[in-house]
Design a protein around this motif. Sequence first.
Motif, mmCIF file in Angstrom:
data_model
loop_
_atom_site.group_PDB
_atom_site.id
_atom_site.type_symbol
_atom_site.label_atom_id
_atom_site.label_comp_id
_atom_site.label_asym_id
_atom_site.label_seq_id
_atom_site.Cartn_x
_atom_site.Cartn_y
_atom_site.Cartn_z
ATOM 1 N N LEU A 193 -15.429 -58.833 -3.743
ATOM 2 C CA LEU A 193 -16.162 -58.389 -2.562
ATOM 3 C C LEU A 193 -17.641 -58.747 -2.675
ATOM 4 N N ALA A 194 -18.227 -58.507 -3.840
ATOM 5 C CA ALA A 194 -19.650 -58.805 -4.037
ATOM 6 C C ALA A 194 -19.914 -60.303 -3.957
ATOM 7 N N THR A 195 -19.033 -61.100 -4.557
ATOM 8 C CA THR A 195 -19.219 -62.552 -4.552
ATOM 9 C C THR A 195 -19.062 -63.116 -3.144
ATOM 10 N N TYR A 196 -18.118 -62.577 -2.397
ATOM 11 C CA TYR A 196 -17.920 -63.010 -1.012
ATOM 12 C C TYR A 196 -19.161 -62.708 -0.176
ATOM 13 N N PHE A 197 -19.688 -61.498 -0.302
ATOM 14 C CA PHE A 197 -20.904 -61.138 0.426
ATOM 15 C C PHE A 197 -22.073 -62.020 -0.002
ATOM 16 N N ASN A 198 -22.137 -62.329 -1.278
ATOM 17 C CA ASN A 198 -23.243 -63.117 -1.820
ATOM 18 C C ASN A 198 -23.247 -64.549 -1.282
ATOM 19 N N GLU A 199 -22.056 -65.100 -1.006
ATOM 20 C CA GLU A 199 -21.941 -66.504 -0.610
ATOM 21 C C GLU A 199 -21.893 -66.710 0.898
ATOM 22 N N LEU A 200 -21.843 -65.621 1.656
ATOM 23 C CA LEU A 200 -21.798 -65.749 3.113
ATOM 24 C C LEU A 200 -23.106 -66.321 3.647
ATOM 25 N N LYS A 201 -22.983 -67.266 4.567
ATOM 26 C CA LYS A 201 -24.168 -67.820 5.219
ATOM 27 C C LYS A 201 -24.463 -67.075 6.520
ATOM 28 N N LYS A 202 -23.411 -66.776 7.265
ATOM 29 C CA LYS A 202 -23.554 -65.984 8.480
ATOM 30 C C LYS A 202 -22.901 -64.629 8.242
ATOM 31 N N THR A 203 -23.703 -63.598 8.258
ATOM 32 C CA THR A 203 -23.219 -62.286 7.834
ATOM 33 C C THR A 203 -22.993 -61.298 8.969
ATOM 34 N N PHE A 204 -23.319 -61.647 10.204
ATOM 35 C CA PHE A 204 -23.341 -60.644 11.273
ATOM 36 C C PHE A 204 -22.001 -59.935 11.437
ATOM 37 N N TRP A 205 -20.917 -60.688 11.636
ATOM 38 C CA TRP A 205 -19.635 -60.060 11.940
ATOM 39 C C TRP A 205 -19.048 -59.312 10.737
ATOM 40 N N ILE A 206 -19.158 -59.921 9.560
ATOM 41 C CA ILE A 206 -18.668 -59.239 8.367
ATOM 42 C C ILE A 206 -19.520 -58.009 8.070
ATOM 43 N N ASP A 207 -20.813 -58.128 8.293
ATOM 44 C CA ASP A 207 -21.706 -56.987 8.092
ATOM 45 C C ASP A 207 -21.358 -55.855 9.051
ATOM 46 N N LEU A 208 -21.051 -56.201 10.306
ATOM 47 C CA LEU A 208 -20.648 -55.209 11.293
ATOM 48 C C LEU A 208 -19.329 -54.548 10.883
ATOM 49 N N TYR A 209 -18.378 -55.371 10.463
ATOM 50 C CA TYR A 209 -17.068 -54.876 10.021
ATOM 51 C C TYR A 209 -17.247 -53.926 8.838
ATOM 52 N N PHE A 210 -18.049 -54.335 7.875
ATOM 53 C CA PHE A 210 -18.262 -53.518 6.674
ATOM 54 C C PHE A 210 -18.993 -52.225 7.015
ATOM 55 N N SER A 211 -19.929 -52.279 7.945
ATOM 56 C CA SER A 211 -20.667 -51.082 8.350
ATOM 57 C C SER A 211 -19.745 -50.083 9.034
ATOM 58 N N ILE A 212 -18.853 -50.587 9.904
ATOM 59 C CA ILE A 212 -17.875 -49.705 10.559
ATOM 60 C C ILE A 212 -16.949 -49.069 9.524
ATOM 61 N N LEU A 213 -16.521 -49.886 8.548
ATOM 62 C CA LEU A 213 -15.660 -49.377 7.481
ATOM 63 C C LEU A 213 -16.371 -48.284 6.691
ATOM 64 N N LEU A 214 -17.642 -48.497 6.405
ATOM 65 C CA LEU A 214 -18.403 -47.501 5.649
ATOM 66 C C LEU A 214 -18.564 -46.208 6.455
ATOM 67 N N ILE A 215 -18.760 -46.325 7.762
ATOM 68 C CA ILE A 215 -18.860 -45.137 8.618
ATOM 69 C C ILE A 215 -17.552 -44.345 8.583
ATOM 70 N N LEU A 216 -16.415 -45.053 8.651
ATOM 71 C CA LEU A 216 -15.115 -44.387 8.570
ATOM 72 C C LEU A 216 -14.921 -43.699 7.228
ATOM 73 N N ILE A 217 -15.410 -44.334 6.164
ATOM 74 C CA ILE A 217 -15.316 -43.718 4.827
ATOM 75 C C ILE A 217 -16.155 -42.454 4.781
ATOM 76 N N PHE A 218 -17.338 -42.474 5.394
ATOM 77 C CA PHE A 218 -18.180 -41.274 5.459
ATOM 78 C C PHE A 218 -17.458 -40.156 6.211
ATOM 79 N N ILE A 219 -16.856 -40.498 7.349
ATOM 80 C CA ILE A 219 -16.150 -39.498 8.151
ATOM 81 C C ILE A 219 -14.999 -38.901 7.357
ATOM 82 N N ASN A 220 -14.253 -39.760 6.646
ATOM 83 C CA ASN A 220 -13.122 -39.288 5.863
ATOM 84 C C ASN A 220 -13.572 -38.398 4.709
ATOM 85 N N ALA A 221 -14.744 -38.715 4.159
ATOM 86 C CA ALA A 221 -15.262 -37.895 3.046
ATOM 87 C C ALA A 221 -15.608 -36.490 3.517
ATOM 88 N N TRP A 222 -16.037 -36.371 4.801
ATOM 89 C CA TRP A 222 -16.422 -35.073 5.332
ATOM 90 C C TRP A 222 -15.260 -34.360 6.022
#
Length: 323
Positions: free
Chosen positions: A294-323
Amino acid sequence: MLIRVFRHSYFPQHILLLLIGTLLWLPVFMNPPYIESSSLNTPLYNVLISLSDSKLFWAIFAFVCILLQAIVFNSILTKNEIIKRSSLLGALAYLILMSHHPSYQHLYPALIAHFYMLGTIYFLMRLDEKEKVTRDSFRIGFYIGLGSLFYFPIIIFIILIYTTLLQFRSTNWQSYAIPFFSVFTPYIFLFTFYFLFDRTYIFTQYFDSLYNHFSFWGGTSNLFSNIIYILLAVILFIAFMHVFLLKNQEKSIQVRKKVFIFFNLLIVSVLGVLFVNDDLTSFTTFLIPLSLYLATYFNELKKTFWIDLYFSILLILIFINAW
Protein backbone atom coordinates in the motif's frame (compact mmCIF):
# COMPACT_ATOMS: atom_id res chain seq x y z
CA MET A 1 -5.21 14.74 0.34
CA LEU A 2 -3.62 12.33 2.84
CA ILE A 3 -1.41 10.66 0.26
CA ARG A 4 0.02 14.00 -0.86
CA VAL A 5 0.56 15.15 2.71
CA PHE A 6 2.33 11.97 3.83
CA ARG A 7 4.67 11.96 0.86
CA HIS A 8 6.74 14.21 3.11
CA SER A 9 8.13 13.41 6.53
CA TYR A 10 8.29 16.57 8.59
CA PHE A 11 7.08 17.48 12.07
CA PRO A 12 3.48 18.34 10.96
CA GLN A 13 3.13 14.93 9.27
CA HIS A 14 4.19 13.18 12.48
CA ILE A 15 1.67 15.21 14.48
CA LEU A 16 -1.06 14.37 11.93
CA LEU A 17 -0.13 10.67 12.15
CA LEU A 18 -0.49 10.84 15.93
CA LEU A 19 -3.84 12.65 15.55
CA ILE A 20 -5.23 10.05 13.12
CA GLY A 21 -4.16 7.23 15.39
CA THR A 22 -5.60 8.93 18.47
CA LEU A 23 -8.98 9.45 16.78
CA LEU A 24 -9.04 5.80 15.73
CA TRP A 25 -8.17 4.59 19.22
CA LEU A 26 -10.15 7.16 21.24
CA PRO A 27 -13.15 4.83 21.78
CA VAL A 28 -10.72 2.24 23.17
CA PHE A 29 -9.21 4.79 25.56
CA MET A 30 -12.71 5.70 26.74
CA ASN A 31 -13.73 2.07 27.26
CA PRO A 32 -10.59 -0.09 27.33
CA PRO A 33 -11.02 -3.87 27.06
CA TYR A 34 -9.95 -6.26 29.78
CA ILE A 35 -6.57 -7.85 29.14
CA GLU A 36 -5.99 -11.39 30.36
CA SER A 37 -3.30 -14.02 29.93
CA SER A 38 -3.48 -15.84 26.63
CA SER A 39 -2.17 -19.39 27.14
CA LEU A 40 0.90 -21.38 28.11
CA ASN A 41 2.14 -20.73 24.57
CA THR A 42 2.68 -17.04 25.35
CA PRO A 43 4.87 -17.09 28.49
CA LEU A 44 6.59 -13.70 28.02
CA TYR A 45 3.28 -12.05 27.13
CA ASN A 46 1.76 -13.43 30.32
CA VAL A 47 4.67 -12.03 32.35
CA LEU A 48 4.26 -8.65 30.65
CA ILE A 49 0.55 -8.21 31.35
CA SER A 50 1.02 -9.29 34.97
CA LEU A 51 2.86 -6.01 35.59
CA SER A 52 -0.35 -3.94 35.75
CA ASP A 53 -4.09 -4.42 36.20
CA SER A 54 -5.00 -1.10 34.58
CA LYS A 55 -7.04 -1.56 31.40
CA LEU A 56 -6.36 2.01 30.29
CA PHE A 57 -2.61 1.53 30.72
CA TRP A 58 -2.58 -1.47 28.38
CA ALA A 59 -4.79 0.31 25.83
CA ILE A 60 -2.32 3.21 25.73
CA PHE A 61 0.59 0.77 25.71
CA ALA A 62 -0.84 -1.05 22.68
CA PHE A 63 -1.40 2.24 20.85
CA VAL A 64 2.18 3.37 21.54
CA CYS A 65 3.45 -0.02 20.31
CA ILE A 66 1.66 0.41 16.98
CA LEU A 67 2.90 3.99 16.61
CA LEU A 68 6.51 2.95 17.29
CA GLN A 69 6.21 -0.01 14.92
CA ALA A 70 4.79 2.26 12.23
CA ILE A 71 7.80 4.58 12.50
CA VAL A 72 10.24 1.65 12.50
CA PHE A 73 8.46 0.09 9.51
CA ASN A 74 8.65 3.37 7.62
CA SER A 75 12.36 3.63 8.43
CA ILE A 76 12.97 0.12 7.06
CA LEU A 77 11.28 1.05 3.79
CA THR A 78 13.13 4.35 3.39
CA LYS A 79 16.56 2.97 4.29
CA ASN A 80 16.15 0.22 1.70
CA GLU A 81 14.94 2.72 -0.93
CA ILE A 82 11.57 1.03 -1.31
CA ILE A 83 9.86 4.38 -0.78
CA LYS A 84 11.31 7.88 -0.86
CA ARG A 85 13.45 8.90 2.10
CA SER A 86 11.28 11.96 2.65
CA SER A 87 8.06 9.91 2.84
CA LEU A 88 5.93 8.88 5.83
CA LEU A 89 3.56 6.75 3.75
CA GLY A 90 4.88 3.53 5.26
CA ALA A 91 3.94 4.66 8.75
CA LEU A 92 0.50 5.79 7.56
CA ALA A 93 -0.23 2.47 5.82
CA TYR A 94 0.96 0.45 8.83
CA LEU A 95 -1.06 2.50 11.33
CA ILE A 96 -4.29 2.31 9.30
CA LEU A 97 -4.05 -1.40 8.53
CA MET A 98 -3.14 -2.34 12.10
CA SER A 99 -5.99 -0.21 13.50
CA HIS A 100 -8.69 -0.47 10.83
CA HIS A 101 -11.09 -2.51 12.99
CA PRO A 102 -12.02 -2.22 16.69
CA SER A 103 -11.05 -5.85 17.26
CA TYR A 104 -7.45 -4.94 16.40
CA GLN A 105 -7.34 -2.08 18.89
CA HIS A 106 -6.11 -3.78 22.03
CA LEU A 107 -3.01 -5.47 23.36
CA TYR A 108 -2.58 -9.01 22.03
CA PRO A 109 0.42 -11.38 21.83
CA ALA A 110 1.14 -10.96 18.11
CA LEU A 111 1.35 -7.17 18.53
CA ILE A 112 4.36 -7.49 20.84
CA ALA A 113 5.88 -10.16 18.60
CA HIS A 114 5.78 -7.71 15.67
CA PHE A 115 8.73 -5.82 17.17
CA TYR A 116 10.81 -8.95 16.67
CA MET A 117 9.34 -9.52 13.21
CA LEU A 118 10.37 -6.02 12.14
CA GLY A 119 13.86 -6.68 13.49
CA THR A 120 13.95 -9.94 11.55
CA ILE A 121 12.89 -8.17 8.35
CA TYR A 122 15.53 -5.47 8.83
CA PHE A 123 18.39 -7.97 9.16
CA LEU A 124 17.02 -10.18 6.36
CA MET A 125 17.32 -7.21 4.02
CA ARG A 126 20.94 -6.73 5.04
CA LEU A 127 21.97 -10.29 4.14
CA ASP A 128 22.48 -9.46 0.46
CA GLU A 129 24.81 -6.58 1.35
CA LYS A 130 27.34 -8.56 3.40
CA GLU A 131 29.93 -11.20 2.62
CA LYS A 132 29.73 -12.76 6.09
CA VAL A 133 26.18 -13.22 7.32
CA THR A 134 26.67 -15.59 10.26
CA ARG A 135 26.06 -12.91 12.91
CA ASP A 136 22.90 -11.65 11.23
CA SER A 137 21.79 -15.25 10.63
CA PHE A 138 21.91 -15.80 14.38
CA ARG A 139 20.04 -12.57 15.06
CA ILE A 140 17.12 -13.28 12.74
CA GLY A 141 16.65 -16.74 14.17
CA PHE A 142 16.95 -15.48 17.75
CA TYR A 143 14.42 -12.70 17.12
CA ILE A 144 11.87 -15.17 15.78
CA GLY A 145 12.49 -17.42 18.78
CA LEU A 146 11.95 -14.53 21.20
CA GLY A 147 8.87 -13.39 19.29
CA SER A 148 7.42 -16.89 19.53
CA LEU A 149 7.61 -16.68 23.34
CA PHE A 150 5.16 -13.81 23.07
CA TYR A 151 3.08 -15.51 20.36
CA PHE A 152 4.03 -19.03 19.32
CA PRO A 153 2.75 -19.08 15.68
CA ILE A 154 5.44 -16.50 14.87
CA ILE A 155 7.86 -19.43 14.81
CA ILE A 156 6.47 -20.34 11.38
CA PHE A 157 8.54 -17.49 9.97
CA ILE A 158 11.65 -19.63 10.17
CA ILE A 159 10.46 -20.55 6.65
CA LEU A 160 10.99 -16.90 5.69
CA ILE A 161 14.63 -17.10 6.74
CA TYR A 162 15.38 -20.00 4.43
CA THR A 163 13.42 -18.66 1.47
CA THR A 164 15.42 -15.42 1.80
CA LEU A 165 18.76 -17.26 2.02
CA LEU A 166 17.85 -19.26 -1.10
CA GLN A 167 16.72 -16.10 -2.85
CA PHE A 168 20.05 -14.41 -2.10
CA ARG A 169 21.83 -17.63 -3.17
CA SER A 170 23.87 -17.89 -0.03
CA THR A 171 26.50 -20.62 -0.38
CA ASN A 172 27.67 -20.53 3.23
CA TRP A 173 26.36 -23.64 4.98
CA GLN A 174 26.67 -21.88 8.36
CA SER A 175 24.09 -19.29 7.33
CA TYR A 176 21.59 -22.16 6.91
CA ALA A 177 22.49 -24.03 10.08
CA ILE A 178 22.75 -21.10 12.53
CA PRO A 179 19.13 -19.81 12.27
CA PHE A 180 17.71 -23.25 13.06
CA PHE A 181 19.61 -23.43 16.34
CA SER A 182 19.22 -19.75 17.23
CA VAL A 183 15.42 -19.99 16.93
CA PHE A 184 15.38 -22.50 19.77
CA THR A 185 18.00 -20.72 21.90
CA PRO A 186 15.34 -18.78 23.89
CA TYR A 187 13.65 -22.08 24.70
CA ILE A 188 16.88 -23.33 26.26
CA PHE A 189 16.80 -20.34 28.61
CA LEU A 190 13.10 -20.93 29.28
CA PHE A 191 13.70 -24.58 30.15
CA THR A 192 16.64 -23.63 32.38
CA PHE A 193 14.45 -21.15 34.27
CA TYR A 194 11.72 -23.74 34.81
CA PHE A 195 14.31 -26.34 35.82
CA LEU A 196 15.95 -24.10 38.43
CA PHE A 197 12.60 -23.36 40.03
CA ASP A 198 11.38 -26.95 39.73
CA ARG A 199 8.61 -26.03 37.32
CA THR A 200 9.50 -28.20 34.34
CA TYR A 201 5.95 -29.54 34.37
CA ILE A 202 4.91 -26.17 32.90
CA PHE A 203 7.35 -26.72 30.06
CA THR A 204 5.80 -30.14 29.40
CA GLN A 205 2.30 -28.66 29.41
CA TYR A 206 3.58 -25.92 27.12
CA PHE A 207 4.39 -28.38 24.35
CA ASP A 208 1.38 -30.59 25.07
CA SER A 209 -0.86 -27.57 24.44
CA LEU A 210 0.68 -26.75 21.07
CA TYR A 211 -1.57 -29.17 19.25
CA ASN A 212 -4.62 -27.49 20.72
CA HIS A 213 -3.31 -24.14 19.54
CA PHE A 214 -3.44 -24.99 15.87
CA SER A 215 -6.86 -25.14 14.26
CA PHE A 216 -8.48 -23.64 11.23
CA TRP A 217 -9.64 -20.07 11.56
CA GLY A 218 -13.25 -19.10 11.76
CA GLY A 219 -13.92 -15.43 12.29
CA THR A 220 -17.08 -13.33 12.53
CA SER A 221 -17.82 -9.71 11.66
CA ASN A 222 -20.79 -7.43 11.03
CA LEU A 223 -22.06 -6.11 7.68
CA PHE A 224 -20.44 -2.67 8.05
CA SER A 225 -17.09 -4.27 8.83
CA ASN A 226 -17.45 -6.52 5.80
CA ILE A 227 -17.98 -3.47 3.58
CA ILE A 228 -14.76 -1.96 4.94
CA TYR A 229 -12.95 -5.26 4.36
CA ILE A 230 -14.13 -5.33 0.75
CA LEU A 231 -13.11 -1.73 0.07
CA LEU A 232 -9.77 -2.34 1.75
CA ALA A 233 -9.25 -5.56 -0.21
CA VAL A 234 -9.88 -3.71 -3.49
CA ILE A 235 -7.22 -1.06 -2.90
CA LEU A 236 -4.77 -3.65 -1.53
CA PHE A 237 -5.28 -5.81 -4.61
CA ILE A 238 -4.66 -2.82 -6.89
CA ALA A 239 -1.55 -1.94 -4.86
CA PHE A 240 -0.25 -5.51 -5.05
CA MET A 241 -0.79 -5.74 -8.81
CA HIS A 242 0.82 -2.35 -9.36
CA VAL A 243 3.90 -2.93 -7.22
CA PHE A 244 4.62 -6.62 -7.62
CA LEU A 245 3.55 -7.29 -11.19
CA LEU A 246 3.72 -3.95 -13.00
CA LYS A 247 6.21 -1.63 -11.37
CA ASN A 248 8.60 -4.10 -9.78
CA GLN A 249 10.52 -4.52 -13.04
CA GLU A 250 11.44 -0.83 -12.98
CA LYS A 251 13.33 -1.20 -9.70
CA SER A 252 16.96 -2.21 -9.29
CA ILE A 253 17.74 -5.89 -8.77
CA GLN A 254 18.71 -5.27 -5.15
CA VAL A 255 15.45 -3.45 -4.35
CA ARG A 256 13.40 -6.13 -6.18
CA LYS A 257 14.98 -8.80 -3.99
CA LYS A 258 14.06 -6.86 -0.87
CA VAL A 259 10.48 -6.34 -2.04
CA PHE A 260 10.26 -10.07 -2.75
CA ILE A 261 11.08 -10.75 0.92
CA PHE A 262 7.74 -9.14 1.73
CA PHE A 263 6.02 -11.37 -0.82
CA ASN A 264 7.48 -14.40 0.94
CA LEU A 265 6.39 -12.88 4.25
CA LEU A 266 2.84 -12.56 2.90
CA ILE A 267 2.75 -16.19 1.76
CA VAL A 268 4.05 -17.50 5.09
CA SER A 269 1.64 -15.19 6.95
CA VAL A 270 -1.31 -16.62 5.04
CA LEU A 271 -0.18 -20.10 6.07
CA GLY A 272 -0.07 -18.89 9.65
CA VAL A 273 -3.57 -17.40 9.45
CA LEU A 274 -4.95 -20.80 8.48
CA PHE A 275 -3.79 -22.35 11.72
CA VAL A 276 -4.50 -19.85 14.49
CA ASN A 277 -7.01 -20.99 17.03
CA ASP A 278 -8.88 -17.71 17.52
CA ASP A 279 -9.95 -15.24 14.86
CA LEU A 280 -7.98 -13.14 12.41
CA THR A 281 -7.16 -10.53 15.03
CA SER A 282 -4.80 -12.95 16.78
CA PHE A 283 -2.47 -13.18 13.78
CA THR A 284 -2.06 -9.77 12.17
CA THR A 285 1.45 -10.31 10.82
CA PHE A 286 0.05 -10.63 7.31
CA LEU A 287 -0.73 -6.89 7.50
CA ILE A 288 2.99 -6.04 7.52
CA PRO A 289 3.65 -6.98 3.86
CA LEU A 290 0.29 -5.51 2.85
CA SER A 291 1.42 -2.23 4.44
CA LEU A 292 4.47 -2.29 2.18
CA TYR A 293 2.40 -2.77 -0.99
CA LEU A 294 0.00 0.00 0.00
CA ALA A 295 2.78 2.44 0.91
CA THR A 296 4.78 1.67 -2.23
CA TYR A 297 1.71 2.07 -4.43
CA PHE A 298 0.93 5.46 -2.89
CA ASN A 299 4.58 6.46 -3.21
CA GLU A 300 4.71 5.69 -6.96
CA LEU A 301 1.40 7.26 -7.97
CA LYS A 302 1.72 10.23 -10.29
CA LYS A 303 -1.94 11.22 -10.23
CA THR A 304 -3.34 10.79 -6.75
CA PHE A 305 -6.74 12.50 -6.81
CA TRP A 306 -9.06 9.51 -7.25
CA ILE A 307 -7.07 7.09 -5.13
CA ASP A 308 -6.68 9.77 -2.48
CA LEU A 309 -10.45 10.33 -2.52
CA TYR A 310 -11.09 6.58 -2.31
CA PHE A 311 -8.64 6.21 0.58
CA SER A 312 -10.11 9.21 2.41
CA ILE A 313 -13.63 7.76 2.14
CA LEU A 314 -12.30 4.42 3.39
CA LEU A 315 -10.64 6.13 6.34
CA ILE A 316 -13.88 7.96 7.19
CA LEU A 317 -15.74 4.63 7.20
CA ILE A 318 -13.07 3.16 9.48
CA PHE A 319 -13.54 6.11 11.86
CA ILE A 320 -17.31 5.57 11.87
CA ASN A 321 -16.88 1.85 12.52
CA ALA A 322 -14.47 2.57 15.38
CA TRP A 323 -17.11 4.74 17.05
